[in-house]
Design an enzyme around this catalytic site. Structure first.
Site, PDB file in Angstrom:
ATOM      1  N   GLN A  49      12.267 -44.384 -38.265  1.00  0.00           N
ATOM      2  CA  GLN A  49      12.877 -43.498 -37.270  1.00  0.00           C
ATOM      3  C   GLN A  49      14.370 -43.756 -37.147  1.00  0.00           C
ATOM      4  OE1 GLN A  49      10.878 -43.609 -33.486  1.00  0.00           O
ATOM      5  NE2 GLN A  49      12.447 -42.415 -32.442  1.00  0.00           N
ATOM      6  N   CYS A 100       9.781 -39.899 -32.078  1.00  0.00           N
ATOM      7  CA  CYS A 100       8.639 -40.754 -32.420  1.00  0.00           C
ATOM      8  C   CYS A 100       7.330 -39.989 -32.291  1.00  0.00           C
ATOM      9  CB  CYS A 100       8.623 -41.991 -31.540  1.00  0.00           C
ATOM     10  SG  CYS A 100       8.526 -41.641 -29.754  1.00  0.00           S
ATOM     11  N   HIS A 131       6.805 -44.727 -25.733  1.00  0.00           N
ATOM     12  CA  HIS A 131       6.913 -44.597 -27.188  1.00  0.00           C
ATOM     13  C   HIS A 131       5.576 -44.132 -27.762  1.00  0.00           C
ATOM     14  CE1 HIS A 131       8.845 -45.292 -30.994  1.00  0.00           C
ATOM     15  NE2 HIS A 131       8.100 -46.316 -31.339  1.00  0.00           N
ATOM     16  N   ASN A 149       4.150 -48.517 -35.778  1.00  0.00           N
ATOM     17  CA  ASN A 149       5.330 -48.106 -35.022  1.00  0.00           C
ATOM     18  C   ASN A 149       6.236 -47.261 -35.910  1.00  0.00           C
ATOM     19  OD1 ASN A 149       7.732 -47.914 -33.580  1.00  0.00           O
ATOM     20  ND2 ASN A 149       7.831 -50.083 -33.063  1.00  0.00           N
ATOM     21  N   TRP A 163       9.239 -46.754 -35.850  1.00  0.00           N
ATOM     22  CA  TRP A 163      10.510 -47.399 -36.159  1.00  0.00           C
ATOM     23  C   TRP A 163      10.488 -48.029 -37.546  1.00  0.00           C
ATOM     24  CZ3 TRP A 163      12.041 -50.623 -31.178  1.00  0.00           C
ATOM     25  CH2 TRP A 163      12.357 -49.730 -30.146  1.00  0.00           C
TER      26      TRP A 163
END
Length: 660
Positions: free
Chosen positions: A90, A96, A251, A275, A277
């Site tokens: 990300q 997200c 998130h 995740n 990220w």
């Protein structure tokens, strides 16, 4: 009434996608190649308007440079070594919710291929143009983009790939931003919306503050049945507050697995989460370096544990409920509602688009909302039977509006046979979905809004197929073989059906052809005699089509599957020289093994009709021959009622033989 969104040939289906802004990918690419130019998309230009005025500070907007992958890397690729969630990292935008859905999509090939077409890349016919597909309000939409990506000082502003020269995540994100109007419109959203946009499916949400008692079984069943899954944490979105335990507040995450493993003297339910990220993981029990893994048998630990800072981690089901607030599950039909059930149910779908207006005349009503009392349209459906322990109806109402407009508070009322309102549900979300257990009867759905503002909507009504356990009563119904089919083939036919079925949970001749050639002909012996042709599949479908509508339901496919496994066993036994063909003598033995009658003249005609030049039948021809022989034999027995003659009109005879 709309046809189901995946109906072959319909505009908006995967076979005939709707083109956003009327842009045709192949025509535009061919034009660019003929002129030696790289595509520049005037409908989503390399300009701050495509970013959005409020996403970044003004000084950063002025610094943006739009660069093509060929300018950033020497040897760019669209995809390298397959598509994986670990390709995604990300960027500086709060999407997200979309990336968590995308991470789940990478695990489900049957959905991924719909979104990410294969006819593009940087190696052949490169012209700076790419396209991706998304489902929007009942239609699949093809979104064309150029490959100019926003950067500042050589770094990606938004999604960037873990491997520097792999660009499918960045380009797909750009296409989704174009679909929604700008990158700014990706900055915050609903994971449930993205799951539906990437599948055309229907989703269910579970609050983890009041979780269902069988949450562990729900997760495992959803994972086994190929659902997309995600979850979200409580807290304010886009603030990126990371707790000491590694969990980010507000998130969205992807659920990538759910298993039960032996632990100490019992069993432990653990959940794998990723995740978007691409880094940042849970630090508590069952995390990568936790001591719990020391007490797990090596074969399980080696298979499950991936000790890398890649954003993916395991946690117990108990901690999952404590750390996360919502669980989202999505699939093409609500078959995931059969949690804990061994069989996969088929569901029918009816779709409607219309406009709800507060200005239509009102009539008296005992309901609490003026919307239900207006003369806005009602949509009727019928429930024939039900199991009080399972859901049998799912209703999804989706509002359609411009991306910069807020969601209205929408919902619907459900009434039974003009009686009082049985249920009402309203939420301020794009998609309001409810799952119900309804007794037999006729029901009406009344869409409505809680506010005095009109809205365009898509209403989808899913009903669990109600002919699953019914006994067919048809002249052309083949006798059901009593043999116990081979376990490794029959145990999964329901899941196989759902994999190839339309969204209305039926299979047409083209899908049947694909299924038979990809599944049945995996066996070397059955493949030697040639593939199933489209015409032979139309004939097979007609023989099994009890409703004479050109499609197979799950029940009808189950009848066909039992016949196929029976014929495969017979073919294997009678093909003693393993040639992949049956000669006339072997065909005679096969017919006898199936419990059917024949004589020399009939055998000669069957060899002429279904055999090759030498009178031999490969497996696909053998199946067509046996199904027709079996069906017509049983039809005769039903009509003759134990005798040796039947009396029929010409039209009855033609109806029997011409379609089958």
């Amino acid at each position: 009434m709309l046809a189901p969104s995946s109906a072959p040939g319909a505009t908006g289906s995967l076979q005939k996608v709707k083109k956003l802004n009327s842009q045709d990918f192949r025509e535009l690419r061919a034009l660019c190649l003929s002129q030696g130019l790289l595509f520049e998309d005037a409908t989503f230009p390399a300009h701050s308007s495509s970013i959005g005025a409020r996403l970044l500070p003004q000084e950063e907007l002025w610094q943006i440079q739009w660069r093509r992958p060929t300018e950033l890397q020497r040897n760019p690729h669209l995809i390298m070594d397959g598509v994986s969630r670990f390709d995604i990292m990300q960027g500086e935008i709060g999407d997200c919710w979309m990336l968590a859905a995308l991470g789940s999509l990478t695990l489900r090939k049957q959905f991924l291929e719909n979104v990410l077409p294969k006819d593009q890349g940087f190696q052949e016919d490169y012209a700076g143009i790419f396209h991706f597909r998304f489902w929007q309000y009942g239609e699949w939409v093809d979104v064309v983009i150029d490959d100019r990506l926003p950067t500042i000082n050589g770094r990606f502003l938004f999604v960037h790939p873990r491997t520097s020269n792999e660009f499918w995540p960045s380009l797909l994100e750009k296409a989704y931003a174009k679909l929604r109007g700008s990158y700014q419109n990706l900055n915050g959203g609903y994971l449930s919306d993205a799951l539906v946009d990437l599948t055309g499916g229907v989703q269910v949400q579970f609050s983890l503050r009041d979780p269902p008692p069988d949450l562990e079984e729900i997760l495992k069943a959803a994972d086994r049945s190929g659902c997309l899954m995600g979850c979200s944490t409580p807290g304010q979105a886009r603030r990126n507050i990371e707790l000491r335990n590694g969990i980010v507040q507000g998130h969205a995450y992807t659920i990538t697995g759910a298993v039960k493993i032996p632990y100490r003297n019992g069993w432990k339910h653990i959940i794998r989460i990723w995740n978007p990220w691409g880094h940042g993981e849970w630090k508590g029990p069952w995390s990568d370096n936790s001591r719990q893994w020391d007490r797990v048998e090596p074969k399980y630990r080696d298979a499950l544990l991936r000790n890398k800072d890649d954003g993916e981690f395991w946690m117990s089901c108990e901690n999952f409920q404590k750390q996360f607030s919502w669980l989202y599950i999505c699939n093409s039909t609500p078959a995931f509602l059969d949690f804990g059930d061994e069989h996969c149910s088929a569901w029918s779908l009816t779709s409607y688009t219309n406009l709800w207006s507060p200005d239509l005349p009102r009539r008296r009503s005992h309901s609490s909302s003026a919307g239900a009392a207006s003369t806005n349209p009602q949509y009727f459906f019928k429930v024939l039977d039900h199991d009080p322990n399972t859901y049998n109806v799912a209703i999804s109402l989706m509002q359609k509006h411009a991306e910069d407009e807020r969601n209205l508070k929408i919902g619907f009322f459900i009434t039974k046979e003009n009686s009082r309102v049985l249920k009402q549900i309203f939420f301020r979300t794009r998609d309001v979905t409810s799952y119900l257990t309804l007794s037999p009867g006729t029901y009406a759905v009344v869409p409505a809004a809680a506010e005095e503002q009109e809205f365009q909507f898509l209403l989808r009504i899913f009903i669990k197929n109600q002919d699953y356990n019914e006994t067919p009563n048809s002249l052309t119904s083949p006798g059901l073989p009593m043999d116990v089919p081979r376990e490794n083939q029959d145990s999964s036919y329901k899941a196989l059906f759902l994999k190839y079925a339309n969204q209305d949970s039926t299979i047409d001749a083209l899908q049947l052809q694909q299924l038979l050639n990809e599944v049945i002909l995996k066996d070397e012996m059955t493949s030697l005699g040639g593939r199933f042709s489209f015409d032979s599949c139309r004939s097979i479908l007609a023989l099994m089509d009890l409703n004479s509508n050109g499609r197979l339901t799950l029940q009808e496919f189950g009848n066909l599957w039992r016949c196929l496994t029976k014929y495969m066993d017979i073919f294997s036994r009678e093909d003693r020289n393993r040639s992949g063909f049956l000669d006339v003598a072997e065909l005679k033995s096969a017919i006898q093994a199936a419990g059917l009658a024949s004589d020399a003249r009939l055998l000669r005609l069957l060899a002429l009709r279904y055999g090759d030049a030498g009178g031999r039948l490969g497996f696909s021809d053998f199946v067509c021959c046996m199904l027709r022989l079996d069906t017509l034999s049983h039809a005769f027995q039903n009509l003759a009622k134990g005798g040796s003659q039947i009396l029929m009109t010409a039209m009855e005879w033609l109806t029997l033989v011409m379609y089958t």
